[in-house]
Design a protein around this motif. Structure first.
Motif, short mmCIF file in Angstrom:
data_model
loop_
_atom_site.label_atom_id
_atom_site.label_comp_id
_atom_site.label_asym_id
_atom_site.label_seq_id
_atom_site.Cartn_x
_atom_site.Cartn_y
_atom_site.Cartn_z
N LEU A 290 -9.90 -46.99 -7.81
CA LEU A 290 -9.71 -45.59 -8.19
C LEU A 290 -10.74 -45.12 -9.22
CD1 LEU A 290 -5.82 -45.53 -8.51
CD2 LEU A 290 -7.26 -45.23 -6.49
N LYS A 291 -11.65 -46.01 -9.61
CA LYS A 291 -12.62 -45.63 -10.63
C LYS A 291 -13.72 -44.72 -10.09
CE LYS A 291 -11.87 -49.84 -13.34
NZ LYS A 291 -12.47 -51.09 -13.88
N SER A 292 -13.93 -44.73 -8.79
CA SER A 292 -14.96 -43.88 -8.19
C SER A 292 -14.49 -43.42 -6.82
CB SER A 292 -16.29 -44.63 -8.06
OG SER A 292 -16.14 -45.76 -7.22
N ASP A 293 -15.07 -42.32 -6.36
CA ASP A 293 -14.70 -41.74 -5.08
C ASP A 293 -15.73 -42.14 -4.02
OD1 ASP A 293 -13.93 -40.25 -2.92
OD2 ASP A 293 -13.89 -38.34 -3.94
N PRO A 294 -15.36 -43.00 -3.06
CA PRO A 294 -16.33 -43.40 -2.04
C PRO A 294 -16.48 -42.36 -0.92
CG PRO A 294 -14.25 -44.51 -1.68
CD PRO A 294 -14.08 -43.69 -2.93
N GLY A 295 -15.64 -41.33 -0.92
CA GLY A 295 -15.72 -40.32 0.13
C GLY A 295 -16.93 -39.42 -0.03
N ARG A 296 -17.40 -38.89 1.09
CA ARG A 296 -18.59 -38.02 1.06
C ARG A 296 -18.33 -36.71 1.79
NH1 ARG A 296 -22.85 -41.18 3.85
NH2 ARG A 296 -21.13 -42.44 4.63
N VAL A 297 -17.09 -36.24 1.72
CA VAL A 297 -16.73 -34.96 2.31
C VAL A 297 -16.17 -34.06 1.22
CG1 VAL A 297 -15.18 -33.79 3.91
CG2 VAL A 297 -16.30 -35.90 4.60
#
Length: 486
Positions: free
Chosen positions: A186-193
């Motif tokens: 939860l430390k970073s957002d891997p999504g790219r949308v």
């Protein structure tokens, strides 16, 4: 004893026929031998009389291994105990035999064995340490208790080499924020949308009082029933909730839970543009009518350009679009359209297609970044060789079973995805925020049995059970081949 006494004098103190006299120790020894022989004979007769199976086994096998009940050689090696440390009989051979026997059916990987020290590599190989059989038919061999996990994870420095992963905490002895730590995923957002959950959860997908609200009539005609609420007409606002886009991958409400159902209901179906987005965000050029098909999503730009060229020419032939620089008629002529007669051929120029492509790219950039809409990115996505733009699993180091939590309100774990009355507008970086609650949403229920229930928890869960096990295996799997990436 006198220092001047000779050896002969000392020997005279011992009776020369002492061995002929039988004392109490002799009779005790003889009695034990006789008792042992009698007991062995009686036990042998009992074993033979009852078939021997229940006396030559330490207990019945679990139901998953019951077919091996009378075939001990499937798992055991003569005179080599599985618990090799008990007798120290060639432990390396014993452990190797155990692993090979289990791998005949259970082909799984080791648990980061390349990072383990020599002694602990043998522990990793010894399947019987965690999966002890002969404990009864109903024994769950996968139910590994926490102390077996903490024997290593309470201090990884004594177990692993120095090059172990820095993502994993060295000392985890219990499930709480202090010992376990928060979820690393939860430390970073891997999504790219780019997607604003809050905006889409508002009625009509606009802020209160704003214009341009989405109504049912504005949806694709074939998709209106999918989003229409009970009693809504075409002029009512579209109201979305979590289930509008997120569905279980299995059937968690089935009355009969078959093998695999829980696994199928564990995660949610991937988000699909055609299924979840296209009703509002249609991939169409200007001038589209109910008779024309939408452009495909995530297609190479060369294909999109060809389709745009064909669509523009087709719209002119249908009379719904005019040729460039043609304003001779204020209204379309039936069968001919605007301006020129039907026998005047209008060629769609490359400049017109380029303008249409740029308009489509502007539409794409509402949800995607520029790197995601290049031909290279699109082709790798179609080939399945790129990282998904929307991850299928956000908690990458553990398992979360959505089906098991289906009676809970979604906002308990995803509060940030809902409209907040204190917000006047959506935050600009909403799509970069991981809207999943941390460990603080889990520990109120997943706690030791002797820990009291937090105050107010029953009210929050509307009478549902508020205690659940804090076993490590609820979220983590030991063997890496079960699909849980560490």
């Amino acid at each position: 004893m006198s220092a001047g006494q000779t050896g002969k004098q000392r020997s005279q103190r011992i009776q020369i026929d002492y061995f002929r006299h039988r004392g109490g120790l002799f009779y005790l020894r003889c009695g034990c031998i006789v008792a042992g022989l009698v007991a062995a004979g009686l036990y042998g007769a009992l074993v033979i009389g009852r078939g021997g199976g229940s006396h030559l086994s330490t207990g019945p096998l679990a139901v998953v291994h019951v077919s091996f009940e009378n075939d001990c050689q499937q798992c055991h090696q003569d005179f080599t105990p599985l618990a090799s440390d008990a007798f120290r009989i060639d432990p390396e051979s014993s452990v190797s035999h155990t692993e090979q026997a289990c791998q005949k059916c259970h082909q799984v990987d080791g648990h980061h064995r390349d990072l383990l020290l020599a002694d602990w590599k043998m522990v990793d190989q010894n399947c019987a340490i965690c999966h002890a059989d002969h404990q009864g038919r109903q024994r769950d061999l996968t139910a590994v208790v926490n102390p077996l996990c903490s024997q290593c994870h309470s201090d990884l420095s004594k177990v692993c080499t120095a090059n172990r992963s820095p993502v994993v905490r060295d000392q985890v002895s219990r499930f709480d924020l202090e010992s376990h730590g928060d979820f690393a995923s939860l430390k970073s957002d891997p999504g790219r949308v780019k997607f604003d959950h809050r905006q889409h959860m508002l009625p009509g997908q606009v802020d209160p009082g704003s214009k341009g609200a989405m109504t049912v009539s504005m949806l694709e005609a074939t998709r209106r029933e999918q989003y229409r609420r009970a009693g809504q007409g075409n002029d009512d606002l579209v109201s979305l909730d979590c289930s509008s886009c997120h569905q279980f991958a299995g059937n968690p409400d089935a009355h009969v839970v078959l093998a695999g159902d829980q696994e199928l209901g564990r995660y949610l179906k991937p988000i699909s543009f055609d299924q979840h987005c296209s009703a509002c965000h249609s991939m169409n050029p200007p001038g589209r009518t109910e008779d024309t098909l939408p452009l495909p999503h995530a297609a190479p730009w060369s294909e999109i350009g060809l389709l745009l060229q064909t669509k523009i020419a087709g719209l002119r032939q249908l009379g719904t679009a005019r040729s460039p620089r043609d304003d001779t008629q204020p209204a379309p002529i039936p069968g001919e359209g605007f301006g020129s007669a039907a026998n005047n051929v209008s060629i769609v120029s490359a400049a017109e297609v380029d303008v249409a492509l740029k308009a489509m790219q502007v539409q794409c950039l509402k949800c995607h970044d520029s790197a995601s809409i290049t031909d290279e990115a699109i082709n790798t996505a179609l080939a399945g060789t790129s990282t998904p733009l929307i991850p299928a699993r956000w908690l990458r180091h553990g398992i979360y079973d959505h089906a098991a939590h289906r009676k809970m309100d979604c906002r308990y774990c995803h509060a940030d995805a809902y409209p907040n009355e204190a917000m006047s507008s959506s935050p600009p970086d909403d799509h970069q925020q991981v809207m999943i609650g941390g460990i603080e949403t889990c520990t109120p229920c997943h706690r030791p049995a002797d820990v009291a229930e937090p105050e107010g928890l029953s009210d929050l869960f509307s009478g549902q059970p508020t205690w659940a096990s804090d076993d490590c295996i609820l979220c983590h799997r030991y063997h890496t081949s079960v699909g849980v990436k560490r």
